[in-house]
Every structure is written in C-alpha cells, then in structure tokens.
Design a protein around this motif. Structure first.
Motif, PDB file in Angstrom:
ATOM      1  N   ARG A   1     -11.364  -5.911  -0.517  1.00 32.68           N
ATOM      2  CA  ARG A   1     -10.242  -6.825  -0.728  1.00 32.68           C
ATOM      3  C   ARG A   1      -9.006  -6.278  -0.030  1.00 32.68           C
ATOM      4  NH1 ARG A   1      -8.566  -6.283  -5.473  1.00 32.68           N
ATOM      5  NH2 ARG A   1      -9.994  -4.673  -6.222  1.00 32.68           N
ATOM      6  N   PRO A   2      -8.204  -7.133   0.576  1.00 32.28           N
ATOM      7  CA  PRO A   2      -6.980  -6.670   1.222  1.00 32.28           C
ATOM      8  C   PRO A   2      -5.954  -6.236   0.188  1.00 32.28           C
ATOM      9  CG  PRO A   2      -7.089  -9.059   1.276  1.00 32.28           C
ATOM     10  CD  PRO A   2      -8.400  -8.587   0.724  1.00 32.28           C
ATOM     11  N   LEU A   3      -5.134  -5.269   0.576  1.00 35.95           N
ATOM     12  CA  LEU A   3      -4.121  -4.721  -0.326  1.00 35.95           C
ATOM     13  C   LEU A   3      -2.727  -4.943   0.253  1.00 35.95           C
ATOM     14  CD1 LEU A   3      -5.919  -1.350  -1.169  1.00 35.95           C
ATOM     15  CD2 LEU A   3      -5.551  -3.269  -2.742  1.00 35.95           C
ATOM     16  N   PRO A   4      -1.718  -5.085  -0.612  1.00 37.06           N
ATOM     17  CA  PRO A   4      -0.347  -5.270  -0.131  1.00 37.06           C
ATOM     18  C   PRO A   4       0.263  -3.953   0.321  1.00 37.06           C
ATOM     19  CG  PRO A   4      -0.374  -5.232  -2.519  1.00 37.06           C
ATOM     20  CD  PRO A   4      -1.813  -5.183  -2.080  1.00 37.06           C
ATOM     21  N   HIS A   5       1.459  -4.031   0.891  1.00 41.91           N
ATOM     22  CA  HIS A   5       2.182  -2.866   1.403  1.00 41.91           C
ATOM     23  C   HIS A   5       3.450  -2.636   0.594  1.00 41.91           C
ATOM     24  CE1 HIS A   5      -0.062  -1.811   4.996  1.00 41.91           C
ATOM     25  NE2 HIS A   5      -0.192  -3.094   5.271  1.00 41.91           N
TER      26      HIS A   5
END
Length: 454
Positions: free
Chosen positions: A226-230
């Motif tokens: 899953r993509p993660l935020p910054h």
C-alpha cells in the motif's frame, strides 16, 4: 605487493553489471523501485533507476526522483556539529544542558551527557521515546514539545558511555544544539553551510523536497503493498528528516573522503569515521555520525536509513574514493544487501580484470543464461570472463572464472570446488537458431528470455 588501484573503467564495468543484478533482484523481490549511483574520486561513474516511483500512477523511477533518506540525516548533523567545533563555537565535551538548558529540568543525567556521547549514541538515551508510533504514521513526528515529553517520561535508560545505544531522540536534540549555537533554524543552517556549497540540488533537510518524491510502500510480508504518505519530521529532522537522491548522496559522502577538506579537516573526519563503539552482534561500528563497516579488505563508512516506505544505504571508502548509494521505496527494500553487493562486485572485477586484447569474441559468451536450475550471468571484466548466479544476495560470493580457449570454448579455472573446475563450457546453437551454452554439469543453457521448461 600494493593492492591494485581502482580505475573508472573497472568501476564503470562493475557498476553496469551491478545494475543488471539490482534490477533482477528488484523484480525477484517485488521491490517497487531502486535508485543506484556510484562515484570514484568525486566523479559520477554510474547512475541508474529501476522500476517505479509510483506504481498506481505507472510513473517510472528516474535518477532525479527524491527519496526520504532518514538516518542519513545523522551524517549531516554530525558534520554540522564537528564543523562548529572546528570553528570554536562549541566543544565536543560540552554538556547537552550547556546549549539546551531545559534538558536539566527534565533529566539531570541526560543534561550531563556530552555532545560527543550524543554523536556516538553513547548517552544512554531512549531510542524514540515511549510512544514511537510516528514510525507507523499513527501521529506526527515529535516537535520540540514532544521531544521534551519524551525526555521527561523516560529519557535516560542506561548509564552514559556504557555501550552503544542508538537514539533518534539524541540526534534530534543535537539539532537543537545547532540551532542554539548558530541562532539559525537547523534546516536553514545545514542547507546553507553543507548542502548548497556542494551543489546538492536535490537534497533538503526535510519537506518540501527539491523534486518529485517517490511513493513509499508497505512491506509485502503484511499483505498487498500500500502507498504511504509523506509526513514532515518536525523536531526530528536532524535525526531522520533528509530527502535526497543517490547521485546527491554519493556526492555528499565523496566530500568526506581523504583529501577533501571543504566541509571538515582531515582531523575532524578521522574523529567522525573512527570506530567509537562496536555495534554488538555485528561486524559494524559507529563513529560520530558515521557507521563503519568492513567489506573484504575495505574499511568503509556511511549510513543506512529507514523511513515509512523507504530503506536506503550509502557507503564510502575514504581511501580509494569509491562511493555507493542505493535507495529503495518500500519498507522491505534490500538497500544494504544491494549496496554491499555492489562493493563486492567492484572488488571482484578489480581482482579478475583482464588486460590486453582477447583472443576471441568474448561478447558471444556474455549474457543472462538459464536452465531448469535457474539463471547464470556471464560478464566481461576487461578481457576476462566471470560467471555468477544473479539470484543471490551476494553475487561475488562464489564466482566462476575461465580461460578462453577459442571462440566457442571456455575452461573453468576457478570455482568453489562443487562446480565443474577444469571442465569446458561450450557455445552452440539449436536448430531454430537459439544460442546455447553448455556449462556446469554439462547442462545446456539458453538466454533467459528464450528459456521454456520441458
């Protein structure tokens, strides 16, 4: 007899082979993207990018994409503190409370810790505080008030200078020391004093990044990626905030090799890079902001970095000027494995490099071959040929080397003994025109892209 000297030709050839190996491992391990760069004595010898910066958007990774390089930040912070010490603006034996007085109100033992103890992770300080869930993005990274709470609620854990004990809280506090001494925010100071003079145009102490950030991903071991935020790292930038590229990081570490003094004197570099503490259970050590690591005959320094969605690793041989950086955009990215493997491949090429004109067309033997037992690479090292298994964490561990007998025949002159030492590998061709290489155990291989199981 002196050790052979690395040349750009040898390093470039090894790096090109390493890039093919890295791409194979990336696909094999389902790593979204890998960025990879190599320098020799400040010159960029290789830079490549593999896979995706963003899978959902089908964005190909480039050398210009920016990663969160996390604990690489400590090398910048340590360099800043050592630089201030050289300018007589602080002393390494100053106590932390000398520059950050509020620490004495929260933890008297930590207040007595020296800057040197903090730089070497010997202040006995908590690693991340009692609530480290910012590492899984459940809340924000700590600001100054959060650091103060972490110190108050459980700062000192073991006696000072009793052993190596890694601490992100400690390096965050060193960022406050830099601010107190310079009267300038940490990010502004390191950007103007360290980053800008080296022309590191893609490097920043925290967000905003100086370029397009790659998307970081969860590990494959806990389900679909899953993509993660910054997030911003707030008061922890000095420990883990930096954003950069492989090209910039190799330039940064190259500025710490022998003979470069625009950042630190030779004496200060020795302080930073010498083994201050062993790291128990490993063959590594820690200096003042730099990890020491022995690979073969080389004593290297550098740092790794782990950020939500990013695992990174950089290495420098201060004597030869070899610098390697590998950046990955997943929590399970094998950056250390890949960076160490690159150094080992460089040394393999250095040891086996053949000079002079080959007696046959060596390129006919080269490529990624395969049979039922897996792939096998045959590559050129000058006028010599080397073979290794690309499906391994250490491609240089058990190489096969050859004498070239003619345009179709190689004789194995080195292997681990379980192979086909003294036997021939021979080129051929099937009726449909498919090239073949009959190798180990007399088994026929074909190019990997043309292999089909029986």
């Amino acid at each position: 007899m002196p050790a052979p000297t690395l040349t750009p030709e040898v390093v470039a050839a090894a790096a090109a082979v390493a890039a093919d190996w890295i791409e194979f491992r990336r696909r094999r391990l389902d790593i979204p993207g890998v960025q990879f760069a190599v320098r020799l004595n400040d010159d960029l010898v290789h830079s490549s990018a593999h896979g995706h910066a963003d899978r959902e958007g089908d964005v190909a990774l480039t050398p210009e994409h920016v990663f969160r390089v996390a604990s690489h930040s400590k090398t910048f912070t340590a360099t800043a503190v050592l630089r201030l010490a050289e300018q007589d603006r602080l002393r390494l034996d100053d106590t932390l409370a000398t520059h950050v007085p509020w620490v004495a109100e929260e933890d008297a033992e930590l207040a007595r810790a020296s800057l040197r103890e903090l730089l070497g992770h010997a202040a006995g300080l908590t690693r991340d505080g009692l609530d480290g869930d910012f590492w899984q993005l459940e809340h924000g990274f700590l600001d100054v008030d959060g650091l103060r709470t972490a110190v108050r609620s459980g700062g000192s854990v073991i006696p000072r200078s009793s052993r190596f004990k890694y601490s992100n809280i400690g390096y965050s506090l060193l960022g406050l020391v830099v601010e107190a001494v310079t009267g300038t925010p940490y990010g502004e100071f390191v950007a103007s004093e360290l980053v800008a003079p080296l022309g590191l145009t893609r490097t920043t102490p925290d967000l905003p990044a100086a370029g397009d950030l790659v998307t970081g991903y969860t590990p494959a071991s806990i389900g679909p990626r899953r993509p993660l935020p910054h997030p911003s790292t707030a008061g922890m930038a000095a420990a883990t905030g930096f954003c950069s590229t492989a090209e910039d990081l190799t330039a940064w570490f190259s500025a710490h090799r022998h003979g470069r003094t625009e950042l630190l004197s030779e004496h200060a570099k020795r302080l930073a890079q010498r083994a201050e503490w062993p790291t128990e259970g490993t063959d590594r050590s820690y200096g003042l902001g730099f990890i020491g690591e022995k690979i073969g005959a080389r004593q290297l320094v550098g740092h790794s970095g782990g950020f939500p969605g990013h695992i990174t690793k950089s290495l420098l041989d201060p004597e030869s000027g070899l610098a390697v950086s590998v950046l990955t955009n997943s929590v399970d990215g094998p950056a250390s494995e890949l960076a160490v493997g690159v150094v080992k491949l460089v040394d393999l090429f250095l040891a086996e490099w053949g000079t002079g004109e080959p007696t046959a067309d060596l390129n006919a033997f080269c490529g990624r071959w395969a049979n039922l037992w897996g792939p096998q690479d045959v590559v050129r090292a000058g006028s010599a040929l080397i073979s290794f298994d690309p499906d391994t964490a250490d491609p240089a561990a058990n190489p096969v080397t050859f004498d070239v007998l003619d345009g179709q025949t190689l004789k194995v002159v080195r292997d681990g003994g379980f192979g086909s030492f003294g036997e021939d590998w021979t080129l051929g061709r099937r009726a449909d025109g498919t090239p073949t290489l009959r190798g180990h155990s007399g088994i026929t291989m074909v190019p990997l892209d043309r292999y089909a199981p029986v």
